[in-house]
Design a protein around this motif. Sequence first.
Motif, PDB file in Angstrom:
ATOM      1  N   ILE A  27     -10.750   0.952  -8.664  1.00  0.00           N
ATOM      2  CA  ILE A  27     -10.583   1.497  -7.316  1.00  0.00           C
ATOM      3  C   ILE A  27     -11.794   1.167  -6.444  1.00  0.00           C
ATOM      4  O   ILE A  27     -12.928   1.184  -6.898  1.00  0.00           O
ATOM      5  N   VAL A  28     -11.474   0.846  -5.189  1.00  0.00           N
ATOM      6  CA  VAL A  28     -12.514   0.707  -4.188  1.00  0.00           C
ATOM      7  C   VAL A  28     -12.548   2.036  -3.466  1.00  0.00           C
ATOM      8  O   VAL A  28     -11.510   2.541  -3.054  1.00  0.00           O
ATOM      9  N   SER A  29     -13.721   2.651  -3.354  1.00  0.00           N
ATOM     10  CA  SER A  29     -13.755   3.960  -2.721  1.00  0.00           C
ATOM     11  C   SER A  29     -15.075   4.221  -2.013  1.00  0.00           C
ATOM     12  O   SER A  29     -16.117   3.701  -2.392  1.00  0.00           O
ATOM     13  N   HIS A  30     -14.995   5.020  -0.948  1.00  0.00           N
ATOM     14  CA  HIS A  30     -16.208   5.449  -0.260  1.00  0.00           C
ATOM     15  C   HIS A  30     -16.628   6.827  -0.740  1.00  0.00           C
ATOM     16  O   HIS A  30     -17.693   7.301  -0.402  1.00  0.00           O
ATOM     17  N   ASP A  31     -15.725   7.472  -1.462  1.00  0.00           N
ATOM     18  CA  ASP A  31     -15.927   8.867  -1.798  1.00  0.00           C
ATOM     19  C   ASP A  31     -16.636   8.973  -3.143  1.00  0.00           C
ATOM     20  O   ASP A  31     -16.059   8.700  -4.192  1.00  0.00           O
ATOM     21  N   MET A  32     -17.904   9.353  -3.091  1.00  0.00           N
ATOM     22  CA  MET A  32     -18.715   9.363  -4.303  1.00  0.00           C
ATOM     23  C   MET A  32     -18.247  10.425  -5.290  1.00  0.00           C
ATOM     24  O   MET A  32     -18.391  10.255  -6.500  1.00  0.00           O
ATOM     25  N   ASP A  33     -17.706  11.521  -4.779  1.00  0.00           N
ATOM     26  CA  ASP A  33     -17.174  12.538  -5.683  1.00  0.00           C
ATOM     27  C   ASP A  33     -16.019  11.949  -6.483  1.00  0.00           C
ATOM     28  O   ASP A  33     -15.883  12.187  -7.676  1.00  0.00           O
ATOM     29  N   GLU A  34     -15.201  11.173  -5.781  1.00  0.00           N
ATOM     30  CA  GLU A  34     -14.074  10.519  -6.426  1.00  0.00           C
ATOM     31  C   GLU A  34     -14.569   9.603  -7.555  1.00  0.00           C
ATOM     32  O   GLU A  34     -14.033   9.599  -8.659  1.00  0.00           O
ATOM     33  N   ILE A  35     -15.607   8.830  -7.266  1.00  0.00           N
ATOM     34  CA  ILE A  35     -16.170   7.907  -8.257  1.00  0.00           C
ATOM     35  C   ILE A  35     -16.743   8.704  -9.433  1.00  0.00           C
ATOM     36  O   ILE A  35     -16.478   8.400 -10.591  1.00  0.00           O
ATOM     37  N   ALA A  36     -17.518   9.743  -9.117  1.00  0.00           N
ATOM     38  CA  ALA A  36     -18.163  10.514 -10.180  1.00  0.00           C
ATOM     39  C   ALA A  36     -17.139  11.173 -11.086  1.00  0.00           C
ATOM     40  O   ALA A  36     -17.301  11.216 -12.299  1.00  0.00           O
ATOM     41  N   GLU A  37     -16.074  11.684 -10.492  1.00  0.00           N
ATOM     42  CA  GLU A  37     -15.080  12.420 -11.277  1.00  0.00           C
ATOM     43  C   GLU A  37     -14.219  11.504 -12.132  1.00  0.00           C
ATOM     44  O   GLU A  37     -13.715  11.917 -13.164  1.00  0.00           O
ATOM     45  N   GLY A  77     -15.018   1.686 -10.696  1.00  0.00           N
ATOM     46  CA  GLY A  77     -15.180   1.984  -9.273  1.00  0.00           C
ATOM     47  C   GLY A  77     -15.956   0.903  -8.555  1.00  0.00           C
ATOM     48  O   GLY A  77     -16.862   0.301  -9.129  1.00  0.00           O
ATOM     49  N   ILE A  78     -15.582   0.635  -7.325  1.00  0.00           N
ATOM     50  CA  ILE A  78     -16.338  -0.307  -6.509  1.00  0.00           C
ATOM     51  C   ILE A  78     -16.744   0.405  -5.230  1.00  0.00           C
ATOM     52  O   ILE A  78     -15.905   0.944  -4.504  1.00  0.00           O
ATOM     53  N   ILE A  79     -18.050   0.433  -5.001  1.00  0.00           N
ATOM     54  CA  ILE A  79     -18.615   1.193  -3.891  1.00  0.00           C
ATOM     55  C   ILE A  79     -19.290   0.227  -2.926  1.00  0.00           C
ATOM     56  O   ILE A  79     -19.809  -0.805  -3.349  1.00  0.00           O
ATOM     57  N   GLY A  80     -19.326   0.565  -1.663  1.00  0.00           N
ATOM     58  CA  GLY A  80     -20.066  -0.253  -0.704  1.00  0.00           C
ATOM     59  C   GLY A  80     -19.554  -0.005   0.698  1.00  0.00           C
ATOM     60  O   GLY A  80     -18.464   0.505   0.891  1.00  0.00           O
ATOM     61  N   ASP A  85     -32.304   7.739  -4.813  1.00  0.00           N
ATOM     62  CA  ASP A  85     -33.126   7.143  -3.755  1.00  0.00           C
ATOM     63  C   ASP A  85     -32.571   5.792  -3.327  1.00  0.00           C
ATOM     64  O   ASP A  85     -32.452   5.499  -2.139  1.00  0.00           O
ATOM     65  N   GLU A  86     -32.218   4.969  -4.341  1.00  0.00           N
ATOM     66  CA  GLU A  86     -31.694   3.650  -4.021  1.00  0.00           C
ATOM     67  C   GLU A  86     -30.380   3.749  -3.246  1.00  0.00           C
ATOM     68  O   GLU A  86     -30.158   3.037  -2.274  1.00  0.00           O
ATOM     69  N   LEU A  87     -29.515   4.645  -3.712  1.00  0.00           N
ATOM     70  CA  LEU A  87     -28.214   4.791  -3.045  1.00  0.00           C
ATOM     71  C   LEU A  87     -28.406   5.245  -1.602  1.00  0.00           C
ATOM     72  O   LEU A  87     -27.790   4.699  -0.684  1.00  0.00           O
ATOM     73  N   LEU A  88     -29.279   6.235  -1.424  1.00  0.00           N
ATOM     74  CA  LEU A  88     -29.491   6.748  -0.075  1.00  0.00           C
ATOM     75  C   LEU A  88     -30.114   5.686   0.823  1.00  0.00           C
ATOM     76  O   LEU A  88     -29.765   5.566   1.997  1.00  0.00           O
ATOM     77  N   SER A  89     -31.007   4.882   0.251  1.00  0.00           N
ATOM     78  CA  SER A  89     -31.645   3.861   1.085  1.00  0.00           C
ATOM     79  C   SER A  89     -30.654   2.761   1.466  1.00  0.00           C
ATOM     80  O   SER A  89     -30.853   2.055   2.443  1.00  0.00           O
ATOM     81  N   LEU A  90     -29.590   2.618   0.698  1.00  0.00           N
ATOM     82  CA  LEU A  90     -28.535   1.678   1.077  1.00  0.00           C
ATOM     83  C   LEU A  90     -27.599   2.309   2.111  1.00  0.00           C
ATOM     84  O   LEU A  90     -26.629   1.706   2.538  1.00  0.00           O
ATOM     85  N   GLY A  91     -27.897   3.562   2.473  1.00  0.00           N
ATOM     86  CA  GLY A  91     -27.053   4.252   3.457  1.00  0.00           C
ATOM     87  C   GLY A  91     -25.789   4.813   2.827  1.00  0.00           C
ATOM     88  O   GLY A  91     -24.842   5.142   3.527  1.00  0.00           O
ATOM     89  N   LEU A  92     -25.766   4.892   1.497  1.00  0.00           N
ATOM     90  CA  LEU A  92     -24.577   5.422   0.825  1.00  0.00           C
ATOM     91  C   LEU A  92     -24.755   6.911   0.536  1.00  0.00           C
ATOM     92  O   LEU A  92     -25.871   7.418   0.538  1.00  0.00           O
ATOM     93  N   PHE A 111     -21.731  -2.627  -4.167  1.00  0.00           N
ATOM     94  CA  PHE A 111     -21.846  -3.874  -3.415  1.00  0.00           C
ATOM     95  C   PHE A 111     -22.687  -3.631  -2.175  1.00  0.00           C
ATOM     96  O   PHE A 111     -22.545  -2.602  -1.516  1.00  0.00           O
ATOM     97  N   SER A 112     -23.546  -4.594  -1.887  1.00  0.00           N
ATOM     98  CA  SER A 112     -24.291  -4.525  -0.634  1.00  0.00           C
ATOM     99  C   SER A 112     -24.547  -5.945  -0.152  1.00  0.00           C
ATOM    100  O   SER A 112     -25.088  -6.769  -0.900  1.00  0.00           O
ATOM    101  N   GLU A 113     -24.131  -6.230   1.041  1.00  0.00           N
ATOM    102  CA  GLU A 113     -24.301  -7.557   1.642  1.00  0.00           C
ATOM    103  C   GLU A 113     -23.875  -8.671   0.696  1.00  0.00           C
ATOM    104  O   GLU A 113     -24.581  -9.666   0.532  1.00  0.00           O
ATOM    105  N   GLY A 114     -22.730  -8.494   0.075  1.00  0.00           N
ATOM    106  CA  GLY A 114     -22.159  -9.545  -0.747  1.00  0.00           C
ATOM    107  C   GLY A 114     -22.705  -9.630  -2.165  1.00  0.00           C
ATOM    108  O   GLY A 114     -22.280 -10.471  -2.937  1.00  0.00           O
ATOM    109  N   LYS A 115     -23.670  -8.781  -2.472  1.00  0.00           N
ATOM    110  CA  LYS A 115     -24.235  -8.821  -3.821  1.00  0.00           C
ATOM    111  C   LYS A 115     -23.902  -7.531  -4.569  1.00  0.00           C
ATOM    112  O   LYS A 115     -23.728  -6.481  -3.951  1.00  0.00           O
ATOM    113  N   VAL A 116     -23.873  -7.630  -5.920  1.00  0.00           N
ATOM    114  CA  VAL A 116     -23.750  -6.415  -6.718  1.00  0.00           C
ATOM    115  C   VAL A 116     -25.159  -5.935  -7.005  1.00  0.00           C
ATOM    116  O   VAL A 116     -25.930  -6.626  -7.665  1.00  0.00           O
ATOM    117  N   VAL A 117     -25.524  -4.774  -6.444  1.00  0.00           N
ATOM    118  CA  VAL A 117     -26.905  -4.326  -6.624  1.00  0.00           C
ATOM    119  C   VAL A 117     -27.055  -3.379  -7.810  1.00  0.00           C
ATOM    120  O   VAL A 117     -28.149  -3.233  -8.346  1.00  0.00           O
TER     121      VAL A 117
END
Lengths: 300, 274, 261
Positions: A216-226, A37-40, A253-260, A234-240
């Motif tokens: 898959i590139v996805s915004h849906d975290m449930d999709e990624i988790a399942e 999965g690729i998130i961002g 906490d980290e995910l939420l602070s990235l606005g995800l 990804f955040s600002e061009g970097k893999v965090v």
Amino acid sequence: MNIVCEHLTYVYDKGSPFAVKALDDVSLTIAEGEFFGIIGHTGSGKSTFVQHLNGLIRLPSSKKKRYKPEKGEILPTLKVGEYDLTSRKTDFYSLRKKVGMVFQYPEYQLFAETVKDDVAFGLKNFSKGISKEETERAVGDALTACGLDPKEVAEMSPFDLSGGQKRRVAIAGVIVTRPEILVLDEPAAGLDPLGKREVMALLHRLHGSWCKTIVIVSHDMDEIAENCTRAAVFSEGKVVMCLPPRQLFKRTDELLSLGLDIPLVAKICLALQRRGIEIDCDFTADDFVAKVLALRRDRR
Amino acid sequence: MHAIETKDVSFSYEGGGFRIAHLDLTVEEGEFLAVLGHNGSGKSTLARLLNGILVPDSGTIRVFGTPLDDQHLYEVRKQVGVVFQNPDNQTVASIVEDDVAFGAENVGLPREEIAKRVEFALGAVGMLGLRNAVVSRLSGGQKQRVAIAGVLALKPRVMILDESTAMLDPRGRREIVEVVKKLNREEKITVILITHFMEEALLADRAVVMNRGEIALTDTPAGIFARHEELLTYNLALPRIGVIAKKLTEGGLRVRDTLDPEQLAEDIARSVRR
Amino acid sequence: MKDVAFGQYYPVNSFVHRCDPRLKLFFLVAFIAAIFVANNFWALGACAAVLIAVVALSRVPLGKVLRAIRGVLILVIFSAVISVFFYSGETVYWKYGILCVTREGIFFSVFLIIRLFLLVICSSMLTYTTTPVALTDGIESIFHVHVLALIMSIALRFIPILMDETERIKNAQKARGADFESGNIFKRIKAIVPILIPLILSAFRRADELGDAMDARCYMGGKKRTKYKKLTFSWRDLVAFLTAAALVTGVALLRVYVGGM
């Protein structure tokens, strides 16, 4: 085929005042057989990254005869199986046959008069001189794999199908060449919940049997988790972060602070944590339910 | 007086079957209504009927008592704004404030009034700082906020959002939801939100489910999502949290059928500790 | 890619940028008149001086301005060479058949080069400092046509979108093995079909949705319509107007009193 990427940097409109660094020293390995999965956020560089994988975006060193790196530039490594994407000698055309790519809203790329012709397009391009019978068989197989009945839809115009069907025809048009790696950019975007579920179920059927690796590139975290074995954020061009969901979604906490977002199960787990109950699950609904039920059994 | 009242409205596209069949729908002033339904259930057709982009084959539509007919078309359109799905296909101008002014220009307002309304509309969607920005450089959520502002500049009393969040990423979706909530609460605008996302529907006072051009269910959003069997008959997916709650119940855990993760956690905690 | 929408527009805030587009159009016409009325180096020098002042005031970098010349350089050199060899005059330096190089010919060519350069720079200054929308607004307000500005505005809005879309579709078909770069002309034309059809369908779909969105915002043609941004003249425009007027008069006087080269 493994994907190995190290120190990949990419700048759009290099040298112009509007230059944007889309990828900044990205290092990432995707092993054969993964459901990755690729998130961002939009603009985090994830689309740019995946377009490198089949050479739609090419590294400068693969385009120039004698590439002179800039001062201080770290030369990237980018390998997909045996293909060295930094080299000019690489056969990018045959790479594209091995790495299938489904873009966002792929139904908007349908063009042929019949579903059959549209699905056959890639096949005829990659396997020049393929016989009619073979084409027909491959198209039929691809449609069936995508949950469509070839007898019913093959002769139809793709434009007469429903939204979800169109999308599956478009996916069939990519998997028809049996790529080893299948990359999909938000495969479920814009569909209604049922359509989403169908597409994800389809990817599960394809994974392992039809295509060894799925990205898959996805915004849906449930999709990624399942679905995913591992996911990169990804955040600002970097893999965090790049972790299996089980570990990834513990770092809420980290995910939420990235606005995800975080998956629903992670939200419930957090709420349980506040009530003093730790559930150690992989954030799929089934595992969560099993762990909760097991916990109750233990406590009794 | 009802904000919107449709009586026995039917509509079919040329050559196609009924898209809307004998629809009776009343929306109260200040209400926040969610419209659910699978693709092809007639939701978007409804949005286009309510401000006269499509004309019903039969039946009547009234907006604050004014009948929607040829004579009152623009009067109604000023009152009922629609924001569509694709953020790229709703803007006519390249600069944000020029686009927001478009509707107000169309109805022939004096220049000072247009300026006031552009100011108000951009303020309401939090885009004042980007008034001179180039639309194509904005994010999806920002583009949709511009589209909302463009509708707001006409000072509508009803705003319809036709899957306006479907093409946005989660961040863009949150932006739009915040704006819509605020407009409903502070500006007292009646909102009709057509959506696939459960979390968005939960914000509404009331929800309706459309199926084959008819209203199949009317209830509070939570009430609707609790009707698992019916949702499946109308080709809607169960909310994920409902699925989890159901599985826990099947496993012998006593939990309520809720849509709130906190509440579910509470039930699980109680049930596990006992 | 997205900046195609603004043509050559160079986004800074300057005296020239803030001038009324109608006045800039007028200035351009006056300037063109002046460079063709000018028939001696004094007059042409005056034109050049005014233009240099405009360029300096516009804050458009010199490199950008000179780039405008680059596009027409070959054309200019070509016409200059032709006129050197074919212009007949009294002081002949060299002659071969119908070709001759004369003093008048050389003067004429140098004149031609300067004129063309001034012409190109001045017109590109207009596009560097005026957004296409402002320009059409200007034309609209002079000729009173509403639809023109709307079409222009929509075109500018959708050109970058459709260019992005073309790129996306092209990439998608490339991923399916389409080859747009090799083969003869017929093969290449055939290869475009998988891009063209989705693109046309998308353009129609977008047009349809845009039409609905415009309807929903009470669009009813030009009747009754008012404008949010009205063009108004300011002191800047007066300065520009006086400069243009002075230039034309000055050049005309130089023509009468000093005469040709």
